[in-house]
Design an enzyme around this catalytic site. Sequence first.
Site, PDB file in Angstrom:
ATOM      1  N   GLU A  41      -4.385  -1.752   3.057  1.00 19.51           N
ATOM      2  CA  GLU A  41      -4.022  -2.838   2.132  1.00 19.51           C
ATOM      3  C   GLU A  41      -2.587  -3.239   2.459  1.00 19.51           C
ATOM      4  O   GLU A  41      -1.651  -2.485   2.192  1.00 19.51           O
ATOM      5  CB  GLU A  41      -4.144  -2.345   0.685  1.00 19.51           C
ATOM      6  CG  GLU A  41      -3.675  -3.372  -0.338  1.00 19.51           C
ATOM      7  CD  GLU A  41      -3.549  -2.766  -1.740  1.00 19.51           C
ATOM      8  OE1 GLU A  41      -4.333  -1.870  -2.105  1.00 19.51           O
ATOM      9  OE2 GLU A  41      -2.632  -3.199  -2.463  1.00 19.51           O
ATOM     10  N   ARG A  45       4.452  -8.241  -0.128  1.00 18.15           N
ATOM     11  CA  ARG A  45       5.762  -7.957  -0.719  1.00 18.15           C
ATOM     12  C   ARG A  45       6.854  -8.070   0.327  1.00 18.15           C
ATOM     13  O   ARG A  45       8.011  -7.788   0.039  1.00 18.15           O
ATOM     14  CB  ARG A  45       5.788  -6.526  -1.270  1.00 18.15           C
ATOM     15  CG  ARG A  45       5.013  -6.352  -2.524  1.00 18.15           C
ATOM     16  CD  ARG A  45       5.058  -4.915  -2.970  1.00 18.15           C
ATOM     17  NE  ARG A  45       3.781  -4.560  -3.519  1.00 18.15           N
ATOM     18  CZ  ARG A  45       3.422  -3.342  -3.854  1.00 18.15           C
ATOM     19  NH1 ARG A  45       4.250  -2.333  -3.693  1.00 18.15           N
ATOM     20  NH2 ARG A  45       2.233  -3.111  -4.346  1.00 18.15           N
ATOM     21  N   THR A  69      -1.154  -7.030  -3.610  1.00 22.02           N
ATOM     22  CA  THR A  69      -0.196  -7.802  -4.413  1.00 22.02           C
ATOM     23  C   THR A  69      -0.566  -9.290  -4.384  1.00 22.02           C
ATOM     24  O   THR A  69       0.273 -10.164  -4.179  1.00 22.02           O
ATOM     25  CB  THR A  69       1.263  -7.572  -3.941  1.00 22.02           C
ATOM     26  OG1 THR A  69       1.431  -6.222  -3.519  1.00 22.02           O
ATOM     27  CG2 THR A  69       2.246  -7.833  -5.069  1.00 22.02           C
ATOM     28  N   LYS A 129      -8.928  -1.620  -9.675  1.00 27.64           N
ATOM     29  CA  LYS A 129      -7.786  -0.751  -9.353  1.00 27.64           C
ATOM     30  C   LYS A 129      -7.269  -0.153 -10.661  1.00 27.64           C
ATOM     31  O   LYS A 129      -6.936  -0.905 -11.588  1.00 27.64           O
ATOM     32  CB  LYS A 129      -6.721  -1.590  -8.648  1.00 27.64           C
ATOM     33  CG  LYS A 129      -5.396  -0.916  -8.451  1.00 27.64           C
ATOM     34  CD  LYS A 129      -4.520  -1.747  -7.520  1.00 27.64           C
ATOM     35  CE  LYS A 129      -3.069  -1.296  -7.584  1.00 27.64           C
ATOM     36  NZ  LYS A 129      -2.291  -1.779  -6.442  1.00 27.64           N
TER      37      LYS A 129
HETATM   38  C1  3PG Z   1       0.606  -0.244  -5.275  1.00 30.81           C
HETATM   39  O1  3PG Z   1       1.203  -1.082  -4.667  1.00 30.81           O
HETATM   40  O2  3PG Z   1      -0.594  -0.264  -5.437  1.00 30.81           O
HETATM   41  C2  3PG Z   1       1.417   0.866  -5.804  1.00 30.81           C
HETATM   42  O3  3PG Z   1       2.724   0.468  -5.975  1.00 30.81           O
HETATM   43  C3  3PG Z   1       1.367   2.032  -4.903  1.00 30.81           C
HETATM   44  O4  3PG Z   1       1.925   3.049  -5.612  1.00 30.81           O
HETATM   45  P1  3PG Z   1       2.496   4.338  -4.895  1.00 30.81           P
HETATM   46  O5  3PG Z   1       3.715   3.886  -4.130  1.00 30.81           O
HETATM   47  O6  3PG Z   1       2.838   5.271  -6.021  1.00 30.81           O
HETATM   48  O7  3PG Z   1       1.448   4.879  -3.990  1.00 30.81           O
END
Ligand code: 3PG
Length: 215
Positions: A41, A45, A69, A129
């Site tokens: 994924e 960002r 995102t 999710k």
């Molecule tokens: C995401 O983008 O789905 C989360 O910010 C991932 O979270 P993590 O950095 O705790 O794995």
Amino acid sequence: MSSVLESIAAVGVVPVVAVDSVEHALPLADALLEGGLPVVEVTFRTKAAADVIRLLSKERPQLIVGAGTVLSPETVQTAIGCGARFGVAPGLNPRVVKAASEAGFPFIPGIATPSEIEQGLELGCRILKFFPAGSIGGAKLLGAFSGPYKHTGIQFMPTGGVTADNLADYLRLPIVAAAGGTWIAKTADMAEGKWDAVLQRCKAAAALVKTIRGA
Ligand code: 3PG
């Protein structure tokens, strides 16, 4: 369920990445593929995200490349245009989910409450999710969601605070399609070229999926 979502569920772990440079894309893909996690994924960002998705879709078709995102209908279109095969969002925005659905783009919106789960069901989502998993109650809360919702066939992708240490807690829940997170390939590790560390984390996670699911 779409075949892409089925493939993601079969892999069991979704590396979430924020890639700063397109130069990191292919070494990352090769570590994921060699390590037994053929899915990623790529979060919108960083400035490089669209180019990374485009490059990976073209050069590593065996990798299931998704966009993360995805916060607007416009980003749904951008993701599709770059060749992403699925999309993920931290929250459930009905406009975004509908845009994805109309485009036939497999989409995993984020939820944190029963009301949001029901909204996701109503919108036809198959995987949600569970975010931010660690902060809202972890595997214990997700297990509790299983009671009223398991019979609907809905599945979850816990993300946010998932690590090598608690991955098993999530994977043991039958309602979990896959667990996601950045622990596999941290942005800093990519910047420092620590591809072997990424590879080893992939191998460990893939082995755990096999052990728990008995594949
Ligand atoms: C995401 O983008 O789905 C989360 O910010 C991932 O979270 P993590 O950095 O705790 O794995």
